[in-house]
Design an enzyme around this catalytic site. Structure first.
Site, PDB file in Angstrom:
ATOM      1  N   GLY A  44      58.882  63.946  73.826  1.00 19.62           N
ATOM      2  CA  GLY A  44      58.657  64.643  72.560  1.00 19.62           C
ATOM      3  C   GLY A  44      58.616  66.142  72.815  1.00 19.62           C
ATOM      4  O   GLY A  44      58.017  66.607  73.786  1.00 19.62           O
ATOM      5  N   ARG A  83      41.707  66.786  49.250  1.00 20.64           N
ATOM      6  CA  ARG A  83      42.944  66.010  49.197  1.00 20.64           C
ATOM      7  C   ARG A  83      42.734  64.534  48.854  1.00 20.64           C
ATOM      8  O   ARG A  83      43.407  63.988  48.005  1.00 20.64           O
ATOM      9  CB  ARG A  83      43.645  66.073  50.560  1.00 20.64           C
ATOM     10  CG  ARG A  83      44.285  67.411  50.822  1.00 20.64           C
ATOM     11  CD  ARG A  83      44.945  67.412  52.188  1.00 20.64           C
ATOM     12  NE  ARG A  83      45.567  68.714  52.422  1.00 20.64           N
ATOM     13  CZ  ARG A  83      46.208  69.059  53.537  1.00 20.64           C
ATOM     14  NH1 ARG A  83      46.313  68.201  54.524  1.00 20.64           N
ATOM     15  NH2 ARG A  83      46.751  70.246  53.669  1.00 20.64           N
ATOM     16  N   ARG A 138      42.053  65.298  58.312  1.00 14.22           N
ATOM     17  CA  ARG A 138      42.417  66.555  58.941  1.00 14.22           C
ATOM     18  C   ARG A 138      42.411  67.678  57.914  1.00 14.22           C
ATOM     19  O   ARG A 138      42.900  67.512  56.800  1.00 14.22           O
ATOM     20  CB  ARG A 138      43.813  66.455  59.562  1.00 14.22           C
ATOM     21  CG  ARG A 138      44.268  67.749  60.216  1.00 14.22           C
ATOM     22  CD  ARG A 138      45.619  67.618  60.851  1.00 14.22           C
ATOM     23  NE  ARG A 138      46.691  67.365  59.900  1.00 14.22           N
ATOM     24  CZ  ARG A 138      47.205  68.273  59.081  1.00 14.22           C
ATOM     25  NH1 ARG A 138      46.739  69.502  59.084  1.00 14.22           N
ATOM     26  NH2 ARG A 138      48.181  67.951  58.258  1.00 14.22           N
TER      27      ARG A 138
END
Lengths: 226, 250, 640
Positions: free
Chosen positions: C40, C333, C438
């Site tokens: 990655g 959120r 998060r």
């Protein structure tokens, strides 16, 4: 290869050749059109003949003229080099092509240049070669006997097809200049928020005015001869 | 919408390719262009035919992966977007759409519409960085940078490396890509230390990859999804000539 | 098994400093004797590969994209947090630590989060030195903006493309090491298995995506920085290629998977427009500063945005403003997402699918004028118009929540090492710093912290205790792993069934979204588990994969990734089922306050759930790592 030839052979180096020779040729055209406009002074060619005679005999002008030929040749050879590089870089072409994102003349500088080259050959053969190596009748100006270049030009421009050929070629030159002028500055990296719009405007005007003035000469002379 | 698609099919780098014609129907104008191709690929897969391979990843216009020339224009008819942001409402029912890969010798076709853009990575590897190791850097506010300069560097830095500039250029020139990176790092004071060597190396690598020359048509900038300006190319020319004349690199 | 998080002792603010001193070092001359694999090349992977190569280790880096620069870190818009306190507004390392712990709903490790806050300041210095063009003020210094979950301005940004600019910084550092010959870069190469020798990670098996060649790579340590697993849901804001295969196959080799049910669902995404939808696009959360969220009081399915303009005020339900008078449209959120779901479940959703709510700027435009709104949100409005065809200056936007980030991931200790010795996980791929939720602008911070400033220290501790000997790739462990990969691919290609990979993936996505999405309950989760099993069984009988292994075959690539999603999905459901509390992004309907808000059960669930693989057909085993809170006081959130 030395650093110098490496630089000149790089893509950008080659483009700089095109740009510098192009700018020189633009300057040449300016002088050329200024001189040639004297053909339109109704004095039976006196002013033009004096001018042409000076141009043909002055040693400085002779050097510049040689340089001019050299630059034209460099401009042509480097354009061939670049065109070959560019065609190789594309490889397989597109089935569909769209011209929506650039101007036609900017994409076809090579084709326009080729037409200009043909024009140059005809033009040089007709005038420069004749002036230099051919039989030019003479005339007397202020007591001195000088070649009557005016007569040669005047004769050529009495044929309509010559006039049409010149006008068409000058339109092509206009197209070439229209892109070439500002492109030369861009290639040299002379780009500035303040001055670039000015350069572009001057280039656009130049590419119209200079070919227009050039075109006026054969057209006017042809009309006068009618 | 019903559409006729003419798509470049090529099994791999060593096989000859050709344009093949496909019909798709019931395409919603709300679909993105890539979703329309997804529909075609589902049909092909169901029939047991090899789906059309194309590069795509983020599908929100920032990764730079998608790369298609649509009716002769990289990323299609609309300006300042990538293929993945193009929606079918930009087309009409019954249209015929030609879809081709980026065409450049330096971007060989891998399969169908997928090309290898490794040349761009190699150009960056040649010098598109500032040589600082991790750690030991000064405080971020140590060097004030005028907002105007920072903004201009940012404009250059927005390049997503998609290669549309190369695809659009009649000469397959990579000058817009190279100039964007050179400009970003030439504008910022952090980049000044390696300024000359950087531009020399990046241009040398660009030439080695076999890209064409810039003839200033402006097609690259007009087709660039991030609208990278031609001013960058002028700066690249300036930087290159200046560096070649004054650097001590032979 | 007892999970040792290896958190150093001592006071919170001294732990990292002391730890760096106490761990073993590898002599500079010896570093070149060690090979490290990095899988990655996003923020975490590229920064780790570059930093480790600078130290002298030999790196082999891998990415499935055509270039390391394309990793999905590039799509992050908002910014990156750092406790620089440049704005003189009371920020500090402790405040960033505190906000992150609280934002994570007290489900993350104090020591890890504090370290994250400590190194956050170095990240900004590093990035600026690399030439990342952060936004600046007229005086030439760096600008900051505020972001959700914080009362200070600590977010550094580069217009709406912070992720891109940071990734290009890390990519440039990586490119420099590739040119130096210290990193061997393998793009368009996908890791398909982890190779273990004597219980330690010693290499990987990859597939070259162009030629299909299965290859082995040996090393002394393996780092996974392969991102999150949001694509289990089929539709998410992740990139099309984002996948869990590397992490999942490492999990099957023994790496524990922690808190898989913690997924973040972002409230302001462009709604699904139909079955053809392939991915979802995020619109910046900042829109809720001026936009008002509403649905009609009476359900009207199919209501378009242009029809909505004519609906009178008294027929509109501004449900967030009514329900949460003090926070209104600016609730966090998860709250905003959940309430959108509720009104749509009641049949009051709008748009063709009935799965959307309005975000209306009419009042803001009336109040501030079009120019002011355009200056703030112009690019977002343009993007919205580009995608939907609607003009948000004239008609309300439609939004709906979408899967955005996964807080769960491979379990790692304080050194970022997984439960397999020599295997590390960085960035979104691990579970470590965000707890159950998060905060905005923290993902970029964590990825770069792990890659630039944590792994270069901690990996030395392990390598210093590892002999230099290299294991040849013809070792039987490599042969066995290669054979395993080949047999999976052969199997997928040989089924030649009726349904395409996408059809299965969509089915899985629907199940996950319906039962393991914004709001979860035991009954639904049990049902989901059954459904996923059924889909998985059918998958291995009836999937249709076109072509062969020995070519660029995107159908095969997708098939192997979806096969892993089908297993990971079940583990997410297991985890969600066992965690019968609500916390952060995980909302269990059984555990809510009287007002219908999330209710944590700190006595029962204050731990990390680390799952151990026991075979696809067997139940995974739960291991618990208790979370200790010595520096913060646990409180319940309230937004009324």
């Amino acid at each position: 290869m030395s650093w110098f030839s490496k630089t000149l052979n790089s893509t950008i180096g080659r483009k700089i050749f095109m740009s510098l020779t192009g700018i020189f040729l633009i300057l040449f055209l300016t002088v050329h059109v200024a001189g040639n406009l004297q053909l339109l002074i109704p004095d039976g060619g006196k002013a033009f003949n004096i001018y042409a005679h000076t141009m043909g005999t002055n040693p400085f002008i002779q050097v510049v003229s040689k340089l001019n030929f050299a630059f034209i040749i460099v401009h042509i050879i480097w354009s061939i080099l670049l065109t070959r590089q560019n065609m190789a870089a594309r490889g397989v072409g597109y089935a569909a092509s769209s011209g929506a994102s650039s101007k036609w003349n900017s994409r076809n500088m090579g084709a326009l240049g080729t037409v200009i080259l043909i024009f140059l050959i005809v033009h040089l053969r007709k005038f420069w070669y004749v002036f230099k190596f051919g039989e030019v009748p003479t005339t007397t100006i202020d007591g001195a006997e000088v070649p009557n270049y005016f007569l040669v030009v005047n004769e050529a421009y009495s044929y309509w097809y010559y006039v049409v050929f010149y006008v068409v070629c000058l339109i092509v030159i206009a197209g070439h200049l229209n892109h070439g002028f500002q492109s030369a500055f861009q290639t040299l990296g002379l780009n500035h928020k303040k001055y670039t719009p000015f350069i572009k405007a001057v280039g656009a005007l130049y590419s119209i005015i200079v070919p227009l003035l050039f075109a006026l000469i054969p057209v006017m002379m042809f009309l006068r001869n009618l | 919408m019903n559409l006729t698609l003419k798509i470049w099919r090529q099994q791999d780098a060593n096989t000859k390719g050709e344009m093949k014609t496909y019909e798709v129907s019931d395409i919603s104008p709300d679909m993105s262009f890539l979703e329309m191709l997804d529909v075609l690929n589902e049909i092909l897969s169901k029939k047991g035919e090899d789906p059309v391979h194309f590069d795509h990843d983020c599908r929100e216009g920032i990764c730079g992966m998608c790369s298609m020339v649509i009716n002769g224009r990289p990323h299609g008819p609309k300006q300042a977007i990538t293929t993945c942001q193009l929606h079918m409402r930009s087309f009409k029912d019954g249209d015929t759409i030609l879809i081709e890969p980026w065409r450049a010798t330096a971007f060989p076709v891998v399969k169908d519409l997928v090309v290898d853009r490794g040349a761009f990575d190699r150009i960056i590897q040649a010098g598109g960085y500032i040589s600082v190791n991790t750690g030991g850097t000064p405080d971020a506010n140590e060097i004030p940078i005028p907002k105007k300069v920072a903004d201009e560097a940012f404009d250059s830095a927005t390049c997503i490396g998609c290669g549309a500039c190369v695809a659009a250029c009649k000469n397959a020139s990579a000058m817009l890509f190279v100039s964007a990176k050179v400009s970003q790092l030439a504008l910022l004071p952090q980049g000044h230390v390696e300024r000359k060597t950087r531009v020399e190396k990046m241009v040398a690598q660009m030439d080695e990859e076999g890209f064409g020359a810039c003839t200033n048509t402006g097609a690259c900038s007009a087709e660039c999804p991030k609208e990278i300006s031609l001013e960058n190319i002028a700066r690249l020319n300036r930087e290159y000539v200046g560096a070649r004349l004054s650097s001590e690199n032979i | 098994m007892i999970l040792d998080s290896k958190i150093p002792g001592g006071a919170l603010e001294e732990k990292w400093e002391k730890h760096k001193f106490n761990i073993k070092l590898v002599n500079p001359a010896n570093k070149r004797k060690y090979d490290i694999i990095v899988v990655g090349t996003g923020l975490a992977g590229a920064s780790a590969a570059a930093s480790l190569a600078e130290l002298g280790y030999n790196i082999k880096a891998f990415c499935f994209q055509d270039s390391p620069r394309r990793a999905h870190s590039i799509a992050a818009q908002g910014g990156i947090n750092a406790a620089k306190n440049y704005q003189n507004d009371g920020d500090s390392i402790f405040r960033l630590f505190y906000d992150t712990i609280k934002g994570g709903d007290y489900r993350s490790r104090e020591a890890n989060v504090h370290r994250l806050a400590e190194v956050s300041v170095n990240i900004i210095d590093q990035c600026v030195a690399q030439g990342v063009p952060f936004a600046r003020e007229y005086g030439g210094l760096l600008d900051n903006r505020s972001f959700g979950g914080a009362q200070v301005s600590r977010t550094f940004y580069a217009r709406g493309q912070t992720g891109q600019q940071l990734l290009l910084g890390a990519y440039s550092a990586l490119s420099r090491q590739i040119a130096n010959g210290k990193v061997e870069m393998h793009s368009r190469t996908e890791m398909l298995d982890l190779v273990m020798v004597d219980g330690k990670a010693r290499g990987i098996v990859t597939r070259n995506l162009i030629t299909g060649k299965i290859e082995s790579h040996s090393a002394h340590a393996v780092i996974l920085a392969t991102g999150g697993y949001g694509n289990v849901f089929y539709l998410s804001t992740n990139a099309m290629g984002s996948n869990a295969t590397a992490a999942w196959r490492a999990h099957k080799k023994g790496a524990f998977f922690a808190n898989p049910c913690y997924t973040q669902i972002h409230p302001t995404c462009i709604p699904v427009s139909g079955d053809h939808q392939s991915k979802l696009t995020l619109m910046s959360e900042s829109l809720r500063n001026d936009g008002r969220v509403w649905v009609p009081k009476e359900g009207r399915k199919g209501l378009t945005a242009s029809e909505a303009v004519a609906i009178p005020e008294e027929e509109r339900d501004y449900y967030l403003e009514t329900k949460y008078p003090s926070f209104g449209n600016l609730v966090p959120r998860d709250v905003a997402s959940r309430n959108a779901k509720y009104v749509c479940d009641e049949g009051r959703g709008v748009g063709a699918t009935g799965l959307a709510v309005f975000l209306d700027f009419a009042d803001a435009i009336k109040r501030d004028g079009k120019d002011v709104i355009s200056a703030k949100y112009g690019n977002l409005f343009d993007m919205y118009k580009q995608i939907t065809g609607d003009n948000p200056y004239e008609v309300p936007m439609m939004i709906y929540p979408a899967v955005h980030y996964t807080m769960g991931g491979l379990w790692v200790d304080y050194n970022l090492m997984t439960s397999i010795p020599g295997l590390y996980a960085l960035g979104e791929c691990n579970f470590s710093d965000h707890g159950a939720n998060r905060l905005g602008a923290s993902a970029l911070m964590q990825g770069l912290a792990d890659g630039y400033f944590v792994i270069p220290y901690t990996i030395g501790d392990y390598l210093a205790q590892t002999p230099y000997d290299k294991i040849p790739t013809d070792h039987e462990a490599f042969k066995a792993a290669e054979e395993n990969v080949k047999s999976i691919n052969r199997k997928l290609l040989s089924i030649k069934g009726e349904k395409t990979v996408d059809e299965f993936h969509k089915e899985l996505g629907h199940v996950m979204w319906d039962y393991c999405g914004m709001s979860r309950n035991a009954e639904g989760l049990k049902k989901a588990k059954e459904e996923i099993k059924k889909i998985r069984e059918e998958y291995w009988q009836n999937v249709k994969v076109i072509g062969a292994n020995e070519e660029l075959n995107m159908s095969l690539e997708k098939a192997s990734r979806v096969a892993d999603f089908l297993e990971l999905g079940e583990l997410m459901v297991d985890d969600a089922l066992h965690r019968s509390e609500s916390c952060g992004g995980h909302f269990r309907e059984e555990s809510q306050t009287e007002e219908g808000e999330a209710k944590r059960k700190d006595n029962e669930f204050s731990y990390v759930a680390a799952w151990e693989y026991k075979g696809t057909d067997n139940e995974s085993e739960l291991n618990k790592e208790a979370l200790q809170f010595e520096n913060v006081k646990l409180t319940q959130r309230s937004y009324k």
